[in-house]
Design an enzyme around this catalytic site. Sequence first.
Site, PDB file in Angstrom:
ATOM      1  N   GLY A  15      49.183  61.534 -82.607  1.00  0.00           N
ATOM      2  CA  GLY A  15      48.580  60.300 -83.077  1.00  0.00           C
ATOM      3  C   GLY A  15      47.062  60.382 -83.031  1.00  0.00           C
ATOM      4  O   GLY A  15      46.481  61.395 -82.614  1.00  0.00           O
ATOM      5  N   ALA A  16      46.419  59.315 -83.454  1.00  0.00           N
ATOM      6  CA  ALA A  16      44.956  59.249 -83.418  1.00  0.00           C
ATOM      7  C   ALA A  16      44.475  59.367 -81.980  1.00  0.00           C
ATOM      8  O   ALA A  16      45.051  58.768 -81.069  1.00  0.00           O
ATOM      9  CB  ALA A  16      44.492  57.923 -84.021  1.00  0.00           C
ATOM     10  N   LYS A  20      45.028  66.296 -80.270  1.00  0.00           N
ATOM     11  CA  LYS A  20      45.620  67.372 -81.087  1.00  0.00           C
ATOM     12  C   LYS A  20      44.586  68.369 -81.597  1.00  0.00           C
ATOM     13  O   LYS A  20      44.828  69.577 -81.580  1.00  0.00           O
ATOM     14  CB  LYS A  20      46.464  66.805 -82.223  1.00  0.00           C
ATOM     15  N   SER A  21      43.426  67.917 -82.011  1.00  0.00           N
ATOM     16  CA  SER A  21      42.393  68.835 -82.500  1.00  0.00           C
ATOM     17  C   SER A  21      41.877  69.714 -81.370  1.00  0.00           C
ATOM     18  O   SER A  21      41.678  70.923 -81.546  1.00  0.00           O
ATOM     19  CB  SER A  21      41.233  68.065 -83.126  1.00  0.00           C
ATOM     20  N   ALA A  38      37.760  72.139 -92.522  1.00  0.00           N
ATOM     21  CA  ALA A  38      37.644  70.691 -92.341  1.00  0.00           C
ATOM     22  C   ALA A  38      37.968  70.017 -93.672  1.00  0.00           C
ATOM     23  O   ALA A  38      37.282  70.253 -94.662  1.00  0.00           O
ATOM     24  CB  ALA A  38      36.235  70.339 -91.881  1.00  0.00           C
ATOM     25  N   THR A  39      39.013  69.217 -93.690  1.00  0.00           N
ATOM     26  CA  THR A  39      39.461  68.589 -94.934  1.00  0.00           C
ATOM     27  C   THR A  39      38.947  67.160 -95.105  1.00  0.00           C
ATOM     28  O   THR A  39      39.236  66.539 -96.117  1.00  0.00           O
ATOM     29  CB  THR A  39      41.002  68.561 -95.000  1.00  0.00           C
ATOM     30  N   HIS A  56      33.332  67.128 -83.273  1.00  0.00           N
ATOM     31  CA  HIS A  56      34.182  68.283 -83.587  1.00  0.00           C
ATOM     32  C   HIS A  56      33.338  69.550 -83.691  1.00  0.00           C
ATOM     33  O   HIS A  56      33.717  70.600 -83.168  1.00  0.00           O
ATOM     34  CB  HIS A  56      34.952  68.047 -84.895  1.00  0.00           C
TER      35      HIS A  56
END
Length: 191
Positions: A15-16, A20-21, A38-39, A56
């Site tokens: 989730g937000a 996870k990153s 990076a999308t 990030h």
Amino acid sequence: MAAHPALPRTLILGGARSGKSTRAEQLLAGDPDVLYVATGGTRDGDAEWAQRVALHRERRPGSWRTAETCELEAVLADRADPAPVLIDCLALWLTAVMDECGAWDDEVWAAGGEAAVGRRCEALARAWAATGRRVVAVSNEVGMGVVPATASGRRFRDTLGRLNMAVADASERVLLVVAGQVLTVKPAADR
């Protein structure tokens, strides 16, 4: 957490703000040359988004390269670049695809937008399954929360759920991050 060198494809869901990153970055932390895809792109005038992007970037090793692109099929097919790839994230990629296809609009969705988005998702899933590159992708798990109030929100949630399933099916390992804790959904098979 060290990456298993024989695992070319790992999908990390969460989730937000689940972590996870960060976990994806940790899997490739031992590699000096990583292509970070990076999308999300840039969002002019959105200070909060700019701050997220900056955080990030600050976490990543200086030796990692960054590509801001949604051309994931080309990245996955690139045999000239042996570096591992970290894709962050599939949900932002899908957002861009839906933007390109006009798929947020109900009429466009019904008149071919759904099929166009479906073709792009199928192409990405095929590229993911075919890649020989070591790759880690991050995606949001959006099916566990509140049902979106709009039709476009529900179609995004459903489409991302199907994309996540297709990518997970072609992955050697799938992890779920909840409150910073990693749960193994699909363990890596011993080779």
